[in-house]
Motif scaffolding. Structure first.
Motif, PDB file in Angstrom:
ATOM      1  N   MET A 105      76.843  22.978  61.357  1.00  0.00           N
ATOM      2  CA  MET A 105      78.104  23.735  61.393  1.00  0.00           C
ATOM      3  C   MET A 105      78.526  24.150  59.998  1.00  0.00           C
ATOM      4  O   MET A 105      78.952  25.248  59.764  1.00  0.00           O
ATOM      5  N   LYS A 106      78.399  23.229  59.077  1.00  0.00           N
ATOM      6  CA  LYS A 106      78.840  23.564  57.729  1.00  0.00           C
ATOM      7  C   LYS A 106      77.996  24.694  57.163  1.00  0.00           C
ATOM      8  O   LYS A 106      78.474  25.584  56.499  1.00  0.00           O
ATOM      9  N   LYS A 107      76.666  24.631  57.467  1.00  0.00           N
ATOM     10  CA  LYS A 107      75.787  25.669  56.941  1.00  0.00           C
ATOM     11  C   LYS A 107      76.207  27.016  57.484  1.00  0.00           C
ATOM     12  O   LYS A 107      76.215  28.011  56.784  1.00  0.00           O
ATOM     13  N   LYS A 108      76.560  27.020  58.779  1.00  0.00           N
ATOM     14  CA  LYS A 108      76.912  28.293  59.413  1.00  0.00           C
ATOM     15  C   LYS A 108      78.148  28.889  58.769  1.00  0.00           C
ATOM     16  O   LYS A 108      78.196  30.065  58.456  1.00  0.00           O
ATOM     17  N   SER A 109      79.167  28.049  58.548  1.00  0.00           N
ATOM     18  CA  SER A 109      80.385  28.620  57.983  1.00  0.00           C
ATOM     19  C   SER A 109      80.179  29.020  56.537  1.00  0.00           C
ATOM     20  O   SER A 109      80.767  29.971  56.057  1.00  0.00           O
ATOM     21  N   ALA A 110      79.283  28.289  55.834  1.00  0.00           N
ATOM     22  CA  ALA A 110      78.992  28.702  54.456  1.00  0.00           C
ATOM     23  C   ALA A 110      78.330  30.071  54.450  1.00  0.00           C
ATOM     24  O   ALA A 110      78.676  30.947  53.645  1.00  0.00           O
ATOM     25  N   ALA A 111      77.376  30.244  55.377  1.00  0.00           N
ATOM     26  CA  ALA A 111      76.686  31.543  55.453  1.00  0.00           C
ATOM     27  C   ALA A 111      77.683  32.653  55.758  1.00  0.00           C
ATOM     28  O   ALA A 111      77.649  33.729  55.155  1.00  0.00           O
ATOM     29  N   LEU A 112      78.584  32.387  56.726  1.00  0.00           N
ATOM     30  CA  LEU A 112      79.573  33.408  57.094  1.00  0.00           C
ATOM     31  C   LEU A 112      80.461  33.749  55.898  1.00  0.00           C
ATOM     32  O   LEU A 112      80.824  34.907  55.680  1.00  0.00           O
ATOM     33  N   LEU A 113      80.819  32.734  55.123  1.00  0.00           N
ATOM     34  CA  LEU A 113      81.676  32.970  53.955  1.00  0.00           C
ATOM     35  C   LEU A 113      80.972  33.876  52.952  1.00  0.00           C
ATOM     36  O   LEU A 113      81.567  34.807  52.395  1.00  0.00           O
ATOM     37  N   VAL A 114      79.689  33.593  52.728  1.00  0.00           N
ATOM     38  CA  VAL A 114      78.919  34.424  51.793  1.00  0.00           C
ATOM     39  C   VAL A 114      78.876  35.860  52.275  1.00  0.00           C
ATOM     40  O   VAL A 114      79.111  36.806  51.514  1.00  0.00           O
ATOM     41  N   VAL A 115      78.585  36.021  53.584  1.00  0.00           N
ATOM     42  CA  VAL A 115      78.527  37.373  54.151  1.00  0.00           C
ATOM     43  C   VAL A 115      79.855  38.080  53.986  1.00  0.00           C
ATOM     44  O   VAL A 115      79.936  39.244  53.582  1.00  0.00           O
ATOM     45  N   GLY A 116      80.918  37.345  54.291  1.00  0.00           N
ATOM     46  CA  GLY A 116      82.245  37.938  54.167  1.00  0.00           C
ATOM     47  C   GLY A 116      82.532  38.391  52.741  1.00  0.00           C
ATOM     48  O   GLY A 116      83.048  39.485  52.508  1.00  0.00           O
ATOM     49  N   LEU A 117      82.163  37.544  51.770  1.00  0.00           N
ATOM     50  CA  LEU A 117      82.374  37.920  50.366  1.00  0.00           C
ATOM     51  C   LEU A 117      81.565  39.154  49.994  1.00  0.00           C
ATOM     52  O   LEU A 117      82.047  40.063  49.335  1.00  0.00           O
ATOM     53  N   LEU A 118      80.308  39.166  50.440  1.00  0.00           N
ATOM     54  CA  LEU A 118      79.451  40.331  50.155  1.00  0.00           C
ATOM     55  C   LEU A 118      80.081  41.596  50.718  1.00  0.00           C
ATOM     56  O   LEU A 118      80.149  42.626  50.055  1.00  0.00           O
ATOM     57  N   ALA A 119      80.536  41.484  51.973  1.00  0.00           N
ATOM     58  CA  ALA A 119      81.125  42.668  52.605  1.00  0.00           C
ATOM     59  C   ALA A 119      82.374  43.119  51.868  1.00  0.00           C
ATOM     60  O   ALA A 119      82.597  44.305  51.658  1.00  0.00           O
ATOM     61  N   ALA A 120      83.185  42.130  51.452  1.00  0.00           N
ATOM     62  CA  ALA A 120      84.448  42.497  50.818  1.00  0.00           C
ATOM     63  C   ALA A 120      84.239  43.127  49.453  1.00  0.00           C
ATOM     64  O   ALA A 120      85.019  43.958  49.009  1.00  0.00           O
ATOM     65  N   THR A 121      83.183  42.717  48.770  1.00  0.00           N
ATOM     66  CA  THR A 121      82.992  43.243  47.413  1.00  0.00           C
ATOM     67  C   THR A 121      81.972  44.372  47.385  1.00  0.00           C
ATOM     68  O   THR A 121      81.541  44.798  46.324  1.00  0.00           O
ATOM     69  N   LEU A 122      81.573  44.863  48.556  1.00  0.00           N
ATOM     70  CA  LEU A 122      80.525  45.897  48.635  1.00  0.00           C
ATOM     71  C   LEU A 122      80.730  47.084  47.708  1.00  0.00           C
ATOM     72  O   LEU A 122      79.788  47.497  47.043  1.00  0.00           O
ATOM     73  N   PRO A 123      81.945  47.678  47.652  1.00  0.00           N
ATOM     74  CA  PRO A 123      82.081  48.860  46.791  1.00  0.00           C
ATOM     75  C   PRO A 123      81.683  48.607  45.343  1.00  0.00           C
ATOM     76  O   PRO A 123      81.340  49.542  44.629  1.00  0.00           O
ATOM     77  N   PHE A 124      81.697  47.329  44.942  1.00  0.00           N
ATOM     78  CA  PHE A 124      81.396  47.087  43.530  1.00  0.00           C
ATOM     79  C   PHE A 124      79.911  46.992  43.265  1.00  0.00           C
ATOM     80  O   PHE A 124      79.452  47.301  42.184  1.00  0.00           O
ATOM     81  N   TRP A 125      79.161  46.543  44.268  1.00  0.00           N
ATOM     82  CA  TRP A 125      77.743  46.406  43.977  1.00  0.00           C
ATOM     83  C   TRP A 125      76.861  47.371  44.770  1.00  0.00           C
ATOM     84  O   TRP A 125      75.653  47.331  44.634  1.00  0.00           O
ATOM     85  N   ALA A 126      77.467  48.239  45.570  1.00  0.00           N
ATOM     86  CA  ALA A 126      76.665  49.256  46.256  1.00  0.00           C
ATOM     87  C   ALA A 126      76.174  50.282  45.241  1.00  0.00           C
ATOM     88  O   ALA A 126      76.872  50.598  44.292  1.00  0.00           O
ATOM     89  N   ALA A 127      74.960  50.781  45.446  1.00  0.00           N
ATOM     90  CA  ALA A 127      74.367  51.627  44.409  1.00  0.00           C
ATOM     91  C   ALA A 127      75.053  52.984  44.294  1.00  0.00           C
ATOM     92  O   ALA A 127      75.173  53.547  43.226  1.00  0.00           O
ATOM     93  N   ASP A 128      75.494  53.540  45.413  1.00  0.00           N
ATOM     94  CA  ASP A 128      76.123  54.860  45.338  1.00  0.00           C
ATOM     95  C   ASP A 128      76.984  55.090  46.570  1.00  0.00           C
ATOM     96  O   ASP A 128      77.057  54.253  47.452  1.00  0.00           O
ATOM     97  N   GLN A 129      77.607  56.231  46.618  1.00  0.00           N
ATOM     98  CA  GLN A 129      78.545  56.527  47.692  1.00  0.00           C
ATOM     99  C   GLN A 129      77.858  56.595  49.046  1.00  0.00           C
ATOM    100  O   GLN A 129      78.459  56.328  50.068  1.00  0.00           O
ATOM    101  N   TYR A 130      76.572  56.950  49.042  1.00  0.00           N
ATOM    102  CA  TYR A 130      75.854  57.057  50.305  1.00  0.00           C
ATOM    103  C   TYR A 130      75.798  55.703  50.987  1.00  0.00           C
ATOM    104  O   TYR A 130      76.021  55.578  52.186  1.00  0.00           O
TER     105      TYR A 130
END
Lengths: 286, 392, 330
Positions: free
Chosen positions: C1-26
């Motif tokens: 369970m802990k692993k699952k929520s950790a994974a979800l947290l990472v995904v959520g962070l990635l999604a939230a910060t996407l505009p900063f690390w996405a290569a371009d507008q496309y």
């Protein structure tokens, strides 16, 4: 006015034949396959290919189309039905037949092309024949012959009685020694051949067109639902009703509301008499 | 997950590229080509593709434009507007192209034009629907093909002025293109003070058109004008006309001239007395000759199209070829690929002689195809990609 | 369970910060598209994956939502936020009207009815050119600042998607979700146990209608121009396949399915050509081999690699004490 009537009956006959194919498949497997319309499409496309591209005489083309249809019916059973029925989940066959239908439509589209191609003239006849043109009465004759043939098949032949036994109670049939898997495969092969015959007969009406399958699945289903699941006479009536409704509505109102009117008919029948005009009530004791 | 590694790679690559200096990227002129090579209208797209490829190869072999080679990035949109928008975004922001040609389908074009306009990328428009160009909204979109209005206008002129008919039956289909074309046809007839005697929209898969043709005849029509690109429908219409033995002329959409129609007809004679909007550049004159520039291109293209008789509508090929040549002209005139300079160069083009047409663009005019290059052809005279002129 | 929520947290962070690390507008556009589709698929997941109602015509609802937004926010000049709410509401109503007669029908009938309704919506759009632009389509305005930049709009769509995900997740893990699964697997038993079958089906169907409407609105704004060509049956099939290959009865599965299937044709160009054939093939393979979805495949592999150690605790009765207890007089 006569030409509207005749062309409506002709397209209705194609829908009725598709509904008959649904019935045959349903009788042994309790499955309504989305690939039903595509069988007719294959009959038309391959019939056109055999006769025009390969230059074979039309009898050989017809036999070839029947073989292709039967093979596709068998393929539907093997791929989409057999493994799926073994599981208890009843929705999987809807998904598997949908998948197979999509695959065959796209594959034919890639091979045959996305433009409608001509279907050859089968019997030499002058083109000015108006309402007696073969493109109208061929599908009508074939649909009626199919319905009569199926009734005779169910009443007189052993295999027909086995189909009826399986549709009444598959477990009881198996308990009596009926090889249900094999009978089901046979029924799908027969259904495939019948569907291909319908598509071949209606080819001059619809042209050989790859996208025919999905609309025919829907319209054939409407014919089935209106006439009643399991009834062959009902399939004929339902098909005729739908075809005539389509023809007259496009004559008086124009082509823009075609789908709305057809589906309106479906919804009306389903609301008033869900089992169709001649179908039996589908209650299952638990 | 799949996204992360690709994006990390993308970032790494981007960093590497920017570090290695802009010299590597600046050497090529990048042209994005949005084509529906599969799916509906794929035959047009494939033919246009041939023209585009030939032009790119020719220019590159001669040293490129201003010393820079052309890099063509082809994207197959398969007729899907969502994919078209995705690829337009990709070409604009990821690949950073300098120009875009296409898309072929008007439906896709309507979706991608705003995207490309926002990115400020000069575009060669090859869809015919009138709304695709607008000097204010899309200042860098320049149309190469004729507009729908020109197709309908030249057909109307032939029907009304040359054939001297006045009772028009307008037939459209229920697709997007069909409904809008039928509407435009009625508006143009209205301007000429003609009200159609019969007007119908038909499902392109309807199996028999004898009812509609009978109604048109009963309404007293003396010319039938179909505006549909669906060859099945057009074939059935001609069949219905022939089966009824009705000797009315049919004047309409260029699809009436398509090679597929011949196979769908019950009798080859049914194709007579049929005319369609076409082009001066792909019309044989009285002595059976094509315009010199078209003939030159035909000879160049023939080995690439199979070596024997050409069996595609040649104007598609010519149009694809012209798109690239126009880009070459624009860059040479502007002296660079700077979008603003290119826009200015194209805006002030009183006359550019292409093969498909002689184009004129102005600060308020983004439709470059002149009315004078429109023609009306006899539908059943297809030979080697071009047609005979309709009798005047 | 802990692993699952950790994974979800990472995904959520990635999604939230996407505009900063996405290569371009496309790529930002693609991510926003995935999020917009997920709004619809998240709602549809409850209908298809949990309740087992195979609605193959949801593209019709998407179209209604898109056109409602385009008409309201465009010519009628309603504020886009209100227009989104209106789209959701109208589509929810549409779902109610569609669901009332059709949800009582057996599976195939229902599927055909939804497909037919999608076709009717298409016809309606074409026939009412004055309202919907007919074949030409409509331009769609974008949202006001701060949502009019690509990154801003992405956050808007992400927020809506997160809201929908949270709703469906709550439904799924509570008794409601189990009730829906019961309806899917064995409606008779579910009814016998007391699950209000028809009402539950109707409620999730209306919910999926609302999410489809909202998804349609943001999708239209993202595309900035909508035509009837966009809303074809193949799109419905696409939504369907995302859910099925992701795995019915899970939230994360279809989410991964959506991400993979949207991004795949962009990454692998030849697939764009095969397009629908590929979706059909994928659907067939999944249905035949792994009906529980791709997520299950990972679970099976994880089991193989690291099997759960089942501890057996042997029962060792104290026989002497047992004998004495049995011999003791009562």
């Amino acid at each position: 006015m006569w030409s509207v009537l005749v062309s409506g009956l002709a397209t209705g006959a194609l829908f009725a034949a598709t509904a008959l194919v649904y019935n045959v498949m349903f009788s042994t497997s309790k499955v309504l396959s989305i690939t039903t319309g595509h069988i007719a499409m294959l009959g038309g496309v391959f019939g056109a290919w055999f006769i025009t591209a390969l230059g074979l005489p039309w009898i050989v083309g017809l036999v070839g189309a029947l073989v292709v249809g039967a093979a596709f019916g068998w393929l539907t059973d093997v791929l989409a039905i057999r493994r799926v029925l073994a599981r208890s989940d009843e929705h999987l066959w809807l998904l598997s037949t949908l998948a197979l239908a999509t695959m065959v439509q796209q594959a034919v589209g890639l091979w045959w092309g996305t433009e409608p191609k001509p279907f050859p003239r089968l019997i030499p006849q002058d083109f000015g024949a108006g309402i007696t043109d073969q493109k109208f009465w061929l599908p009508i004759v074939v649909a009626v012959a199919m319905a009569l043939g199926l009734e005779l098949f169910y009443r007189r032949t052993m295999y027909g009685k086995l189909f009826l036994a399986m549709s009444e109670d598959a477990f009881a049939a198996r308990a009596r020694g009926v090889p249900t898997d094999r009978i089901r495969a046979v029924s799908y092969v027969i259904a495939g051949a019948l569907g291909a015959l319908a598509g071949f007969a209606a080819g001059q009406l619809t042209f050989a067109y790859f996208a025919l399958g999905l609309t025919l699945t829907l319209n054939g289903f409407i014919a089935l639902a209106v006439g009643g699941l399991g009834s062959n006479v009902g399939a004929l009536i339902g098909g005729a009703a739908l075809g005539l409704l389509n023809a007259f509505s496009s004559y008086f109102v124009g082509g823009e509301f075609q789908q709305t009117i057809s589906v309106g008919l479906l919804m009306l029948v389903l609301l008033l008499k869900p089992e169709g005009l001649l179908g039996s009530k589908n209650t299952r004791p638990v | 997950m799949i996204r992360a590694p690709k994006l990390l790679a993308g970032i790494a690559l981007g960093a590497a590229l920017s570090l290695s200096g802009s010299a590597a990227v600046a050497q090529t002129i990048r042209i994005g080509w949005l084509s529906s090579l599969t799916g509906p209208l794929s035959s047009a797209a494939l033919a246009e593709n041939q023209g585009v490829q030939l032009a790119v190869e020719e220019i590159n072999a001669a040293g490129g434009i201003l010393g820079r080679q052309i890099e063509l990035l082809t994207r197959d949109t398969a007729g899907d507007p969502t994919k078209a928008v995705n690829f337009a975004q990709q070409l604009a922001f990821s690949d950073k192209v300098d120009f875009v040609i296409g898309p072929v389908n008007s439906g896709e074009g309507l979706a991608t034009t705003p995207v490309l306009a926002k990115a400020g990328i000069p575009t060669m428009v090859i869809g015919s629907i009138d709304q695709l160009t607008d000097p204010k909204k899309y200042p860098r979109a320049f149309r190469v093909i004729n507009t729908n209005t020109q197709w309908i206008g030249s057909a109307n002129e032939y029907a009304l002025k040359t054939l001297k008919r006045s009772k028009v039956a307008v037939i459209g289909d229920t697709t997007g293109y069909g409904t809008s074309s039928a509407k435009t046809a009625q508006e143009l007839l209205d301007k000429a003070d003609i009200k159609p005697v019969y007007n119908v929209l038909i499902d392109p898969n309807k199996t028999d058109l004898s009812d509609e043709m009978a109604k048109a005849k009963a309404a007293g029509a003396d010319v039938v004008m179909p505006w549909s690109a669906a060859t099945g429908l057009l074939g059935r219409l001609l069949n219905a006309r022939g089966d009824m033995g009705w000797d009315v002329p049919v004047v309409g959409h260029p699809a009436l001239m398509a090679a597929q129609i011949r196979a769908l007809l019950n009798k080859p004679q049914y194709w007579e007395n049929t005319f369609a909007a076409g082009y001066v550049s792909t019309t044989y004159d009285e002595s059976g000759k094509l315009p010199a520039r078209t003939q030159e291109l035909v000879d160049k293209m023939r080995p690439r199209l199979g070596g024997k008789d050409i069996d595609v509508l040649f104007w598609w090929v010519a149009m694809g070829y012209d798109c690239v040549k126009i880009i070459e002209y624009a860059v040479k005139t502007a002296g660079s690929v700077d979008p603003a300079a290119v826009q200015k160069a194209l805006e002030n083009t009183p006359r550019y002689e292409g093969i498909y047409a002689t184009y004129t663009w102005g600060p308020e005019q983004r439709n470059g195809f002149p009315d004078s290059n429109m023609a009306v052809n006899v539908a059943n005279t297809f030979k080697d990609g071009s047609f005979k002129m309709a009798p005047r | 369970m802990k692993k699952k929520s950790a994974a979800l947290l990472v995904v959520g962070l990635l999604a939230a910060t996407l505009p900063f690390w996405a290569a371009d507008q496309y790529q930002l556009h693609l991510a926003a598209l995935i999020a917009a589709f997920w709004i619809l698929i998240g709602g549809l997941n409850l209908v298809v994956g949990y309740t087992g109602q195979l609605s193959i015509g949801h593209v019709g609802l998407l179209a209604v939502g898109a056109y409602t937004f385009a008409i309201l926010a465009g010519p009628e000049e309603v504020h886009p936020a209100l227009a989104v709410l209106a789209s959701g509401g109208l589509c929810g109503l549409f779902g109610l009207l569609l669901g009332l007669p059709s949800l009582r029908l057996p599976g195939f009938y229902f599927a055909m009815a939804t497909m037919a309704v999608a076709l009717i919506v298409g016809e309606f759009i074409m026939a009412n050119g004055d309202l919907t632009g007919g074949g030409i389509g409509l331009a769609v305005p974008s949202f006001p600042a701060p949502f009019d930049s690509p990154a801003g709009f992405y956050y808007l769509v992400l927020g809506l998607a997160a809201l929908v995900t949270w709703c469906t997740w709550n439904v799924a893990r509570r008794m409601w979700g189990r009730g829906l699964i019961a309806i899917r697997d064995n409606p008779v038993t579910a009814q016998a146990v007391g699950v209000p079958v028809f009402r539950a089906k109707l409620k999730v169907f209306v919910f999926s209608g609302i999410t489809a409407g909202v998804a349609g609105a943001v999708f239209a704004s993202l595309q900035s121009y909508i035509t009837p060509d966009t809303f074809v049956f193949e799109l419905s099939l696409f939504f369907f396949v995302c859910i099925i290959i992701g795995g019915r009865g899970s939230i994360v599965g279809p989410l991964i399915g959506t991400m993979i299937l949207t991004a795949l044709p962009e990454l692998v160009a030849p697939l764009a050509k095969l397009g629908n054939f590929f979706y059909g093939l994928l659907l067939l393979v999944v249905v035949l081999l792994v009906p529980e979805g791709i997520g299950r495949v990972f679970e099976v592999i994880a089991e193989r690699l690291r099997p759960r150690r089942i501890e057996s605790i042997p029962v060792r009765p104290d026989l002497d004490r047992l004998t004495r207890a049995l011999q003791r007089p009562r």
